[in-house]
Design a protein around this motif. Sequence first.
Motif, PDB file in Angstrom:
ATOM      1  N   LEU A   1       8.419  -2.523 -32.884  1.00 50.97           N
ATOM      2  CA  LEU A   1       7.019  -2.213 -33.164  1.00 50.97           C
ATOM      3  C   LEU A   1       6.660  -0.826 -32.635  1.00 50.97           C
ATOM      4  O   LEU A   1       7.106  -0.415 -31.563  1.00 50.97           O
ATOM      5  N   ALA A   2       5.835  -0.128 -33.412  1.00 49.87           N
ATOM      6  CA  ALA A   2       5.360   1.202 -33.012  1.00 49.87           C
ATOM      7  C   ALA A   2       3.846   1.243 -33.231  1.00 49.87           C
ATOM      8  O   ALA A   2       3.364   1.814 -34.216  1.00 49.87           O
ATOM      9  N   PRO A   3       3.072   0.641 -32.330  1.00 46.20           N
ATOM     10  CA  PRO A   3       1.613   0.590 -32.513  1.00 46.20           C
ATOM     11  C   PRO A   3       0.948   1.930 -32.226  1.00 46.20           C
ATOM     12  O   PRO A   3       1.338   2.640 -31.298  1.00 46.20           O
TER      13      PRO A   3
ATOM     14  N   MET B   1      -2.051  -7.347 -30.534  1.00 45.74           N
ATOM     15  CA  MET B   1      -0.614  -7.313 -30.282  1.00 45.74           C
ATOM     16  C   MET B   1      -0.143  -8.641 -29.683  1.00 45.74           C
ATOM     17  O   MET B   1       0.910  -9.173 -30.049  1.00 45.74           O
ATOM     18  N   GLU B   2      -0.933  -9.183 -28.767  1.00 44.01           N
ATOM     19  CA  GLU B   2      -0.596 -10.479 -28.170  1.00 44.01           C
ATOM     20  C   GLU B   2      -0.671 -11.591 -29.214  1.00 44.01           C
ATOM     21  O   GLU B   2       0.181 -12.487 -29.240  1.00 44.01           O
TER      22      GLU B   2
ATOM     23  N   PHE C   1       2.026  -0.205 -36.456  1.00 45.10           N
ATOM     24  CA  PHE C   1       0.793  -0.987 -36.409  1.00 45.10           C
ATOM     25  C   PHE C   1      -0.396  -0.031 -36.339  1.00 45.10           C
ATOM     26  O   PHE C   1      -0.455   0.827 -35.459  1.00 45.10           O
ATOM     27  N   LYS C   2      -1.326  -0.209 -37.272  1.00 41.77           N
ATOM     28  CA  LYS C   2      -2.580   0.537 -37.237  1.00 41.77           C
ATOM     29  C   LYS C   2      -3.733  -0.449 -37.115  1.00 41.77           C
ATOM     30  O   LYS C   2      -3.611  -1.614 -37.512  1.00 41.77           O
ATOM     31  N   PHE C   3      -4.852   0.036 -36.590  1.00 42.52           N
ATOM     32  CA  PHE C   3      -5.987  -0.838 -36.322  1.00 42.52           C
ATOM     33  C   PHE C   3      -7.251  -0.240 -36.933  1.00 42.52           C
ATOM     34  O   PHE C   3      -7.635   0.886 -36.602  1.00 42.52           O
ATOM     35  N   ASP C   4      -7.860  -1.015 -37.822  1.00 46.57           N
ATOM     36  CA  ASP C   4      -9.086  -0.568 -38.497  1.00 46.57           C
ATOM     37  C   ASP C   4     -10.291  -1.162 -37.768  1.00 46.57           C
ATOM     38  O   ASP C   4     -10.533  -2.368 -37.828  1.00 46.57           O
ATOM     39  N   HIS C   5     -11.043  -0.295 -37.085  1.00 43.97           N
ATOM     40  CA  HIS C   5     -12.233  -0.740 -36.356  1.00 43.97           C
ATOM     41  C   HIS C   5     -13.514  -0.540 -37.164  1.00 43.97           C
ATOM     42  O   HIS C   5     -14.595  -0.903 -36.696  1.00 43.97           O
ATOM     43  N   CYS C   6     -13.413   0.041 -38.350  1.00 49.87           N
ATOM     44  CA  CYS C   6     -14.614   0.493 -39.060  1.00 49.87           C
ATOM     45  C   CYS C   6     -14.789  -0.149 -40.431  1.00 49.87           C
ATOM     46  O   CYS C   6     -15.473   0.415 -41.294  1.00 49.87           O
ATOM     47  N   CYS C   7     -14.182  -1.309 -40.668  1.00 50.32           N
ATOM     48  CA  CYS C   7     -14.275  -1.891 -42.009  1.00 50.32           C
ATOM     49  C   CYS C   7     -15.712  -2.275 -42.364  1.00 50.32           C
ATOM     50  O   CYS C   7     -16.114  -2.207 -43.528  1.00 50.32           O
TER      51      CYS C   7
ATOM     52  N   THR D   1       4.354  -0.161 -42.592  1.00 46.86           N
ATOM     53  CA  THR D   1       3.078  -0.033 -41.880  1.00 46.86           C
ATOM     54  C   THR D   1       2.177  -1.217 -42.197  1.00 46.86           C
ATOM     55  O   THR D   1       2.096  -1.654 -43.347  1.00 46.86           O
ATOM     56  N   ILE D   2       1.516  -1.730 -41.182  1.00 47.17           N
ATOM     57  CA  ILE D   2       0.532  -2.791 -41.364  1.00 47.17           C
ATOM     58  C   ILE D   2      -0.750  -2.395 -40.639  1.00 47.17           C
ATOM     59  O   ILE D   2      -0.709  -1.908 -39.507  1.00 47.17           O
ATOM     60  N   THR D   3      -1.882  -2.580 -41.327  1.00 41.92           N
ATOM     61  CA  THR D   3      -3.191  -2.242 -40.760  1.00 41.92           C
ATOM     62  C   THR D   3      -3.989  -3.523 -40.548  1.00 41.92           C
ATOM     63  O   THR D   3      -4.178  -4.310 -41.482  1.00 41.92           O
TER      64      THR D   3
END
Length: 220
Positions: free
Chosen positions: A91-93, A110-111, A163-169, A189-191
Amino acid sequence: MVAGIEKRLFEGDAKKGKTPKYSLNDLDNELFKALALHITTKRIPMLQQLRVGLERYDLIKVMQKKPQECHDLFVIGYDDKVDSHYILSHLAPEMSPIGSIKQVKESKIMEFFQDFLLELEDTQPEDAAAGENLSVPKIMQWMTGQAHTHLLVSEREKFNIVFKFDHCCLQHMPNHTVCYPIVSACTNTITFPVVHMVDYESFKTLMQTAVTYGASFDRV
């Protein structure tokens, strides 16, 4: 058949008791001769034909340069099945700054992902047919396009799942109530939609839906 074996190995009168024709040393010599004959007439020609086939495609050179990688192709026992450890170790977050609220939420996801994989391993029957149930290899295939481990060491060293994280959907789509993880298999890649994954149960539900109906959420 039994009578033939008896006649071959024993002599004498059956009523008085038969005696073996051969001693243990004789049997050892006969066995050795039989094995030598089998190797000479059967195994060596087969191996010679195999070598000719390998040379035709220059695979002998590949085997000489990469003996360890090629060893697994010919020796029984190599297992290319993906497990949770294989995925988690690659994993490469892309995390937010340490200590920020975003980083705390990302760490939770992640957990959740780790718990999700471990739960799949614990509940997946060993004899389940491929593709029938949600499994760790199926998660791997959904994220990367392949459900097996990489054969070459060089490929394993380069392999990462971003791993990408979308905080603004909610800002992008104010009126929506749910959205799902999006994968780009060509870039591994997974968001994750952070807002909709506040606890493990919501994470698990969204992941199960996304993987099961993944074609609707893939990004080329």
